[in-house]
Design an enzyme around this catalytic site. Sequence first.
Site, PDB file in Angstrom:
ATOM      1  N   GLU A  40       0.870  -1.165   0.000  1.00  0.00           N
ATOM      2  CA  GLU A  40       0.000   0.000   0.000  1.00  0.00           C
ATOM      3  C   GLU A  40       0.916   1.226   0.000  1.00  0.00           C
ATOM      4  O   GLU A  40       1.811   1.307   0.849  1.00  0.00           O
ATOM      5  CB  GLU A  40      -0.858  -0.035   1.273  1.00  0.00           C
ATOM      6  CG  GLU A  40      -1.935   1.013   1.265  1.00  0.00           C
ATOM      7  CD  GLU A  40      -2.745   1.039   2.558  1.00  0.00           C
ATOM      8  OE1 GLU A  40      -2.595   0.132   3.400  1.00  0.00           O
ATOM      9  OE2 GLU A  40      -3.509   2.008   2.716  1.00  0.00           O
ATOM     10  N   ARG A 266       5.261 -12.820   9.796  1.00  0.00           N
ATOM     11  CA  ARG A 266       5.949 -11.540   9.555  1.00  0.00           C
ATOM     12  C   ARG A 266       7.344 -11.589  10.124  1.00  0.00           C
ATOM     13  O   ARG A 266       7.610 -12.287  11.094  1.00  0.00           O
ATOM     14  CB  ARG A 266       5.222 -10.407  10.284  1.00  0.00           C
ATOM     15  CG  ARG A 266       3.935 -10.000   9.701  1.00  0.00           C
ATOM     16  CD  ARG A 266       3.274  -8.978  10.614  1.00  0.00           C
ATOM     17  NE  ARG A 266       3.666  -7.624  10.262  1.00  0.00           N
ATOM     18  CZ  ARG A 266       2.996  -6.880   9.389  1.00  0.00           C
ATOM     19  NH1 ARG A 266       1.940  -7.346   8.774  1.00  0.00           N
ATOM     20  NH2 ARG A 266       3.386  -5.644   9.122  1.00  0.00           N
ATOM     21  N   LYS A 276       4.662   0.766   9.150  1.00  0.00           N
ATOM     22  CA  LYS A 276       4.744   2.037   8.425  1.00  0.00           C
ATOM     23  C   LYS A 276       4.133   3.170   9.242  1.00  0.00           C
ATOM     24  O   LYS A 276       4.636   4.290   9.229  1.00  0.00           O
ATOM     25  CB  LYS A 276       4.015   1.917   7.084  1.00  0.00           C
ATOM     26  CG  LYS A 276       4.889   1.327   5.990  1.00  0.00           C
ATOM     27  CD  LYS A 276       4.149   1.301   4.665  1.00  0.00           C
ATOM     28  CE  LYS A 276       3.409   0.023   4.485  1.00  0.00           C
ATOM     29  NZ  LYS A 276       2.443  -0.034   3.445  1.00  0.00           N
TER      30      LYS A 276
HETATM   31  P1  ATP Z   1       2.737  -1.942   7.712  1.00  0.00           P
HETATM   32  O1  ATP Z   1       2.070  -2.374   8.977  1.00  0.00           O
HETATM   33  O2  ATP Z   1       4.168  -1.633   7.914  1.00  0.00           O
HETATM   34  O3  ATP Z   1       1.993  -0.866   6.989  1.00  0.00           O
HETATM   35  P2  ATP Z   1       1.507  -3.670   5.878  1.00  0.00           P
HETATM   36  O4  ATP Z   1       1.433  -5.156   5.936  1.00  0.00           O
HETATM   37  O5  ATP Z   1       0.285  -2.896   6.117  1.00  0.00           O
HETATM   38  O6  ATP Z   1       2.695  -3.232   6.807  1.00  0.00           O
HETATM   39  P3  ATP Z   1       1.609  -3.433   3.063  1.00  0.00           P
HETATM   40  O7  ATP Z   1       2.113  -2.320   2.232  1.00  0.00           O
HETATM   41  O8  ATP Z   1       0.156  -3.698   3.053  1.00  0.00           O
HETATM   42  O9  ATP Z   1       2.126  -3.185   4.537  1.00  0.00           O
HETATM   43  O10 ATP Z   1       2.408  -4.773   2.772  1.00  0.00           O
HETATM   44  C1  ATP Z   1       2.773  -5.281   1.524  1.00  0.00           C
HETATM   45  C2  ATP Z   1       3.143  -6.715   1.708  1.00  0.00           C
HETATM   46  O11 ATP Z   1       4.257  -6.825   2.593  1.00  0.00           O
HETATM   47  C3  ATP Z   1       2.026  -7.506   2.319  1.00  0.00           C
HETATM   48  O12 ATP Z   1       1.854  -8.693   1.567  1.00  0.00           O
HETATM   49  C4  ATP Z   1       2.473  -7.792   3.713  1.00  0.00           C
HETATM   50  O13 ATP Z   1       2.009  -9.029   4.144  1.00  0.00           O
HETATM   51  C5  ATP Z   1       3.992  -7.778   3.579  1.00  0.00           C
HETATM   52  N1  ATP Z   1       4.630  -7.389   4.851  1.00  0.00           N
HETATM   53  C6  ATP Z   1       4.440  -6.260   5.547  1.00  0.00           C
HETATM   54  N2  ATP Z   1       5.146  -6.265   6.697  1.00  0.00           N
HETATM   55  C7  ATP Z   1       5.814  -7.442   6.722  1.00  0.00           C
HETATM   56  C8  ATP Z   1       6.712  -8.060   7.655  1.00  0.00           C
HETATM   57  N3  ATP Z   1       7.067  -7.456   8.778  1.00  0.00           N
HETATM   58  N4  ATP Z   1       7.215  -9.276   7.342  1.00  0.00           N
HETATM   59  C9  ATP Z   1       6.869  -9.881   6.195  1.00  0.00           C
HETATM   60  N5  ATP Z   1       6.034  -9.362   5.282  1.00  0.00           N
HETATM   61  C10 ATP Z   1       5.497  -8.163   5.535  1.00  0.00           C
HETATM   62 MG    MG Z   2      -1.366  -2.372   5.150  1.00  0.00          MG
END
Ligand code: ATP
Ligand code: MG
Length: 562
Positions: A40, A266, A276
């Site tokens: 995102e 994760r 983020k």
């Molecule tokens: P954040 O909480 O940092 O915003 P998010 O999962 O909301 O993380 P996205 O941009 O939606 O962030 O994530 C893109 C991809 O990265 C998703 O498929 C998510 O599962 C993966 N991802 C995000 N954080 C991790 C992590 N700590 N370890 C492994 N994969 C991750």
């Molecule tokens: Mg997200």
Amino acid sequence: MSDLDKTNSGSTPTNFIRNIINKDLESGKRTSVATRFPPEPNGFLHIGHAKSICINFGIAADYQGTCNLRFDDTNPAKEESAYAVAIAKDVQWLGFNWNGEIRHSADYFEKLYSFAEELISKGVAYVCELSMEQMREYRGTLTEVGKNSPFRERCIEDNLGLFKRMRAGEFEDGTIALRAKIDMGSPNINMRDPVIYRIKKAHHIRTGDAWCIYPTYDFTHGISDAIEGITHSLCTLEFEDHRPLYNWFLDNITIDCHPQQIEFSRLNLEHTITSKRKLNQLVVEGIVDGWDDPRMPTISGMRRRGYSPAAIRDFIGRTGVTKKVHTVEMTLLENSVREDLGDKAPRAMVVLKPLKVTITNYPEEKVEEIAAARHPQNESMGTRKIYFSKTLFIDQEDFRESANKKYKRLVQGKAVRLRNAYVITCEDFVKDEQGNIVELLCRYDENTLGKNPEGYKAKGVIHWVSGSHSKLATVRLYDRLFNIANPAAEDNFIDAVNPDCLQIIDNARVELSLVESKPEDVFQFEREGYFCADRYEHERGKLVFNRTVTLRDSWAKIEAKG
Ligand code: ATP
Ligand code: MG
């Protein structure tokens, strides 16, 4: 063979996801592999995303499949084009190429809208006028089933009409929504008539003001995967409970692809934050200098700190792919960085806290050019010129008036080897009015260049630079951003920021070879650690070096011969 091929070719350890894919290919359930990385664009990518990137792109590469980059941009309020640009750059920098053009969930808004109409036409979606508050009440809890909305039995025609009017902008934000008609009694809360579309009169980074209704992430995500022909939707564990919902959507619309979702745990890293939202808070509150501050666990921060893509990929490989929730020690990442830099970083001498040394028996105007190896184990890296002269600088830490035997540096009346040069003996020193030592008076032994001294021993080897042939530079010493292992668990994680995470030294003395360094060049400053030329400051013509990581090995390993 490129850097990347080496880490991914054949040697990739197997894991439960690969085992599933292998079975799917063997049984003929699938004939090819298509994955995607779906960030995102609401912030910069962090080390956790690097894991998802390595898994998705790595699997695609190993199975000669494809991996798409798709921005999951369904939330206009939080998304910015600058983030999208940064994310794409980071993915490329990590060494991966996506399949075709970058994709966006927003590219499918029109299709998603038709799928929503299809659900309404089939009687499995309805327009609901409960307020957000009421909807929450009706939803129930983990222990209590939900209640049906009074609008649940509206007829298909009315629903279609109202949905069109929602699109036309006739309603205000939050007053009305389209919901899937599934099961308010489901033990899985995600299945209790989730919202599919909500009103948001907001400008979208791609579609501008074309829409005032936006599909929810849950509705969009699985369907976008299906539209792209993704075979295996790899995501993190928090989406496990959403899988039945994604399957329900795909089962209730007309689409011929049905991706299989597989969840993995994760990556969490000690002494830092992988969210983020929280990283954004560090930026907004000015605790760091932007998303790519070298203290940040963002990909661009690690890049600016001097971590290479190969080191990050190596680290991710070591963390494995499982369903077990785990937190990894920072040392594991730092070890991957050290290992990578040990072989490739040229050596240089930099004095962080300069102490003047006068070589009393060295001629005033004489300057000797010495060829010093760029790398002690790799002759092919060649040599650089260093200069020996009457005035030198050593580090303040490397001199003591008196010391016990364990101190293997310079002591008054004793000898020490200057790295790559002569043995010197300290005869006297000068103190200022406050009692600080400001100058050492030393003699050099002209028969010790590359040779052991005769009749006496030099205790240890220290680094140095010439007074006349060195430059002033800024060196930034970075340390862990948080004092505690798990700052995310704190009520206020900001309180756990390490106040000493950055120390700036602006009067370091660097050897002349560093003047030619280019942005992002990495070096081992002997005895001090690995450093990289700051990509921005260097471009502006300033000598600024960021500490990438400290050395693991002590100086003791270097032979006394220098
Ligand atoms: P954040 O909480 O940092 O915003 P998010 O999962 O909301 O993380 P996205 O941009 O939606 O962030 O994530 C893109 C991809 O990265 C998703 O498929 C998510 O599962 C993966 N991802 C995000 N954080 C991790 C992590 N700590 N370890 C492994 N994969 C991750
Ligand atoms: Mg997200």
